[in-house]
Scaffold this motif. Structure first.
Motif, PDB file in Angstrom:
ATOM      1  N   ALA A 108       0.939  -1.386   0.193  1.00  0.00           N
ATOM      2  CA  ALA A 108      -0.132  -0.161   0.113  1.00  0.00           C
ATOM      3  C   ALA A 108       0.886   1.235  -0.056  1.00  0.00           C
ATOM      4  CB  ALA A 108      -0.733   0.111   1.233  1.00  0.00           C
ATOM      5  N   HIS A 109       0.597   2.243  -0.968  1.00  0.00           N
ATOM      6  CA  HIS A 109       1.418   3.524  -0.928  1.00  0.00           C
ATOM      7  C   HIS A 109       1.469   4.300   0.152  1.00  0.00           C
ATOM      8  CE1 HIS A 109       1.441   3.573  -5.767  1.00  0.00           C
ATOM      9  NE2 HIS A 109       1.909   2.498  -5.313  1.00  0.00           N
ATOM     10  N   LEU A 110       2.361   4.903   0.658  1.00  0.00           N
ATOM     11  CA  LEU A 110       2.444   5.957   1.588  1.00  0.00           C
ATOM     12  C   LEU A 110       2.159   7.222   1.220  1.00  0.00           C
ATOM     13  CD1 LEU A 110       6.068   5.090   2.963  1.00  0.00           C
ATOM     14  CD2 LEU A 110       3.947   5.250   4.361  1.00  0.00           C
ATOM     15  N   PHE A 111       1.481   8.176   2.018  1.00  0.00           N
ATOM     16  CA  PHE A 111       1.006   9.529   1.699  1.00  0.00           C
ATOM     17  C   PHE A 111       1.462  10.500   2.762  1.00  0.00           C
ATOM     18  CE2 PHE A 111      -2.064   6.425  -0.264  1.00  0.00           C
ATOM     19  CZ  PHE A 111      -2.339   7.063  -1.388  1.00  0.00           C
ATOM     20  N   PRO A 112       1.820  11.685   2.262  1.00  0.00           N
ATOM     21  CA  PRO A 112       2.183  12.618   3.155  1.00  0.00           C
ATOM     22  C   PRO A 112       1.330  13.199   4.097  1.00  0.00           C
ATOM     23  CG  PRO A 112       1.718  13.895   0.943  1.00  0.00           C
ATOM     24  CD  PRO A 112       1.541  12.124   0.615  1.00  0.00           C
ATOM     25  N   VAL A 113       1.547  13.564   5.260  1.00  0.00           N
ATOM     26  CA  VAL A 113       0.936  14.174   6.078  1.00  0.00           C
ATOM     27  C   VAL A 113       1.421  15.627   6.121  1.00  0.00           C
ATOM     28  CG1 VAL A 113       0.784  14.538   8.994  1.00  0.00           C
ATOM     29  CG2 VAL A 113       0.924  12.234   7.856  1.00  0.00           C
ATOM     30  N   ASP A 114       0.609  16.536   5.989  1.00  0.00           N
ATOM     31  CA  ASP A 114       0.855  18.032   6.065  1.00  0.00           C
ATOM     32  C   ASP A 114       1.515  18.649   7.395  1.00  0.00           C
ATOM     33  OD1 ASP A 114       0.247  20.750   6.597  1.00  0.00           O
ATOM     34  OD2 ASP A 114      -0.408  20.942   4.380  1.00  0.00           O
ATOM     35  N   PRO A 115       2.540  18.988   7.516  1.00  0.00           N
ATOM     36  CA  PRO A 115       3.376  19.281   8.746  1.00  0.00           C
ATOM     37  C   PRO A 115       2.726  20.546   9.535  1.00  0.00           C
ATOM     38  CG  PRO A 115       4.706  20.193   6.687  1.00  0.00           C
ATOM     39  CD  PRO A 115       3.437  19.398   6.103  1.00  0.00           C
ATOM     40  N   ASN A 116       2.001  21.282   8.647  1.00  0.00           N
ATOM     41  CA  ASN A 116       1.291  22.498   9.518  1.00  0.00           C
ATOM     42  C   ASN A 116      -0.228  22.249   9.942  1.00  0.00           C
ATOM     43  OD1 ASN A 116       3.474  24.243   8.785  1.00  0.00           O
ATOM     44  ND2 ASN A 116       2.642  24.421   6.708  1.00  0.00           N
ATOM     45  N   LEU A 117      -0.816  21.502   9.088  1.00  0.00           N
ATOM     46  CA  LEU A 117      -2.265  21.110   9.524  1.00  0.00           C
ATOM     47  C   LEU A 117      -2.266  19.654  10.395  1.00  0.00           C
ATOM     48  CD1 LEU A 117      -4.092  22.078   6.207  1.00  0.00           C
ATOM     49  CD2 LEU A 117      -3.800  23.465   8.304  1.00  0.00           C
ATOM     50  N   HIS A 118      -1.165  18.736  10.400  1.00  0.00           N
ATOM     51  CA  HIS A 118      -1.011  17.328  10.889  1.00  0.00           C
ATOM     52  C   HIS A 118      -2.323  16.488  10.253  1.00  0.00           C
ATOM     53  CE1 HIS A 118       2.023  19.118  13.577  1.00  0.00           C
ATOM     54  NE2 HIS A 118       1.068  20.263  13.813  1.00  0.00           N
ATOM     55  N   THR A 119      -2.382  16.550   9.133  1.00  0.00           N
ATOM     56  CA  THR A 119      -3.444  15.789   8.421  1.00  0.00           C
ATOM     57  C   THR A 119      -2.922  15.278   7.037  1.00  0.00           C
ATOM     58  OG1 THR A 119      -4.195  17.713   7.058  1.00  0.00           O
ATOM     59  CG2 THR A 119      -5.434  17.393   9.175  1.00  0.00           C
ATOM     60  N   GLY A 120      -3.621  13.892   6.856  1.00  0.00           N
ATOM     61  CA  GLY A 120      -3.256  13.427   5.367  1.00  0.00           C
ATOM     62  C   GLY A 120      -4.395  13.057   4.935  1.00  0.00           C
ATOM     63  N   THR A 121      -4.456  12.649   3.485  1.00  0.00           N
ATOM     64  CA  THR A 121      -5.524  11.918   2.704  1.00  0.00           C
ATOM     65  C   THR A 121      -4.726  10.678   2.244  1.00  0.00           C
ATOM     66  OG1 THR A 121      -6.755  13.770   2.719  1.00  0.00           O
ATOM     67  CG2 THR A 121      -7.215  12.186   1.165  1.00  0.00           C
ATOM     68  N   MET A 122      -5.391   9.344   2.445  1.00  0.00           N
ATOM     69  CA  MET A 122      -4.868   8.322   1.617  1.00  0.00           C
ATOM     70  C   MET A 122      -5.913   7.961   0.731  1.00  0.00           C
ATOM     71  SD  MET A 122      -3.536   6.155   5.178  1.00  0.00           S
ATOM     72  CE  MET A 122      -5.446   6.472   5.957  1.00  0.00           C
ATOM     73  N   GLN A 123      -5.580   7.390  -0.646  1.00  0.00           N
ATOM     74  CA  GLN A 123      -6.440   7.175  -1.544  1.00  0.00           C
ATOM     75  C   GLN A 123      -6.143   5.849  -2.174  1.00  0.00           C
ATOM     76  OE1 GLN A 123      -6.356   9.581  -5.244  1.00  0.00           O
ATOM     77  NE2 GLN A 123      -8.764   9.303  -5.001  1.00  0.00           N
ATOM     78  N   TYR A 124      -7.009   5.025  -2.035  1.00  0.00           N
ATOM     79  CA  TYR A 124      -7.092   3.388  -2.340  1.00  0.00           C
ATOM     80  C   TYR A 124      -8.377   3.247  -3.242  1.00  0.00           C
ATOM     81  CZ  TYR A 124      -3.132   3.492   1.144  1.00  0.00           C
ATOM     82  OH  TYR A 124      -2.187   3.702   1.868  1.00  0.00           O
ATOM     83  N   GLY A 125      -8.320   2.158  -3.656  1.00  0.00           N
ATOM     84  CA  GLY A 125      -9.443   1.515  -4.195  1.00  0.00           C
ATOM     85  C   GLY A 125      -9.659   0.061  -4.462  1.00  0.00           C
ATOM     86  N   GLY A 126     -10.850  -0.222  -5.080  1.00  0.00           N
ATOM     87  CA  GLY A 126     -11.307  -1.617  -5.056  1.00  0.00           C
ATOM     88  C   GLY A 126     -11.756  -1.787  -6.364  1.00  0.00           C
ATOM     89  N   GLN A 127     -11.540  -2.942  -7.202  1.00  0.00           N
ATOM     90  CA  GLN A 127     -11.778  -3.429  -8.300  1.00  0.00           C
ATOM     91  C   GLN A 127     -12.561  -5.031  -8.400  1.00  0.00           C
ATOM     92  OE1 GLN A 127      -8.853  -3.072 -11.047  1.00  0.00           O
ATOM     93  NE2 GLN A 127      -7.636  -4.669 -10.116  1.00  0.00           N
ATOM     94  N   TYR A 128     -13.309  -5.060  -9.148  1.00  0.00           N
ATOM     95  CA  TYR A 128     -13.974  -6.457  -9.324  1.00  0.00           C
ATOM     96  C   TYR A 128     -12.810  -7.638  -9.722  1.00  0.00           C
ATOM     97  CZ  TYR A 128     -18.588  -4.526  -8.955  1.00  0.00           C
ATOM     98  OH  TYR A 128     -19.677  -3.860  -8.548  1.00  0.00           O
TER      99      TYR A 128
END
Length: 179
Positions: free
Chosen positions: A137-157
């Protein structure tokens, strides 16, 4: 008595030397290193239990084992990350919901279920995620100022054979890994 003492000495010396010699033939070492934090990121409210609506597709798109179709992306946001956390990723668990042969999520729908079709987890670039192998699973950055991050993944048949029409429900559990 001296012969018995010498014989006993030789036997004991051989018994002591043999394990010592054998133990040094194939010696290896494993070193474990890790880090424990006093605080972790929180999964954003509403993202801890995601419902992903898959597109409706025709069964003939999944007419052979290994065929895939109908990818659908989803996001998971984290917040309140400690300052030392620079990246996050979802680590999907290899629980009973995972087909051990294909690494896909089993169809657990009990009524009107489609046959020979599972859900395959993917990264945002369509590379496959295998539950239990968090590095997939890929790594996603955490915003150093907001201390938040968004991970994006998916599913397929994912076809495990010639798919039949019906419904599908698959579930996976994940933990959030930090880097």
């Amino acid at each position: 008595m001296k012969k018995l003492s010498k014989l006993l000495f030789v036997l004991l010396a051989g018994a002591v030397a043999a394990p010592a010699f054998a133990a040094n033939v194939n010696v290896g070492e494993v070193t474990f290193k890790g880090k424990i934090t006093d605080k972790t990121c929180s999964i954003h409210a509403g993202d801890e239990n995601k419902n992903v609506t898959m597109p409706t597709i025709a069964a003939d798109q999944l007419d052979a084992p290994g065929k895939t179709a109908g990818a659908q992306l989803f996001t998971v946001q984290v917040e309140n990350c400690p300052g030392e956390v620079k990246q996050v990723r979802a680590s999907f668990r290899p629980d009973a919901q995972v087909d051990p042969v294909t690494g896909t999520l089993k169809n657990t729908d009990m009524t009107g279920a489609a046959k020979n079709v599972n859900i395959q987890l993917v990264n945002e670039d369509a590379t496959v995620i295998k539950p239990g192998y968090h590095e997939s699973a890929h790594l996603f950055p955490v915003d150093p100022n907001l201390h938040t991050g968004t991970m994006q993944y998916g599913g397929q048949y994912y076809a495990t054979g010639t798919a039949t029409a019906g419904t599908l429900t698959s579930v996976t559990t994940f933990d959030v890994d930090y880097n």
